[in-house]
Design a protein around this motif. Sequence first.
Motif: not given
Length: 296
Positions: A177-184, A216-219
């Motif tokens: 995704s263009a969105r970063c899940f880890t940052a979120r 599992t979220i990885n960026g």
Amino acid sequence: MKLSLGPVLYYWDKVQLGQFYAEMSALPLDVIYLGETVCSKRRAFSLDQWLGLGRELQQCSPAQIVLSSLTLIEAASELSSLRRLCDNGQLLVEANDMGAVQFLAERKLPFVAGPALNMYNGHALGQLQDAGMIRWVPPVECSQGLIRDVLDQLGEMGRTLPEVEIFAYGHLPLAYSARCFTARAENKPKDDCDFCCINYPDGLALTSQEGQALFTINGIQTMSAQITNLLADYPALVACGADLLRLSPRAQGMAEVVAAYQRVREGAPPPLFVDGCNGYWHGQAGMLRVEEVGLC
């Protein structure tokens, strides 16, 4: 059957990467993939440093060294870096984006078609062969039946079959995704993330409200919650036409994983059961352990 070590999908610092590849270079691996495939902001190694590491590994390991490209290209600077990667002049490239395929085809260079390329039939694979593909890594959700059907279709078209490399171990990369899940998850904007994914060397577990492990979220990458492990399916891997098995790096225990696969490919009987999931391989929901639910 050959064993390959996939690119590191997580953000590790320079010291950890160096130590990891020093250990891996001494193991019985036939192919080692290098490079950043998930996020262009992860710059523990620059492209020149990846190339330098590749040259070092070629000197101390008999493994073929392959340079993997970024999966999601979002900016002109990333496109420029991709062009430089394809023009490296030293290492075979794994194309994880059709932009990389185009660059490599224009240069008439052979390449590996990575698992992020959505190829599900012989006609699509034939077009990639015309562009220079010599090895195909099927998308991780492909079953043994689908892979066999694609190869049979390719054979019926009168084409030589490419090498086939199956993702056999590790968290499955499912989506980008263009969105970063880890940052979120850490309440940080993507453009000012403080590289927080370096805090999760094997990704960040995501559970449902009921506590069930989901992903599992990885960026920007969404991965399977469980590790997939196809060691118990080794005979079926051979039967479906696999030439290589990809072992995706984890922060701990990779030497033991390689040793387990090495024993089986040297003739030891595969285990009846292994920890992890293998549902996709059997054409079922990916998170299932097929042996447990009586599907085979």
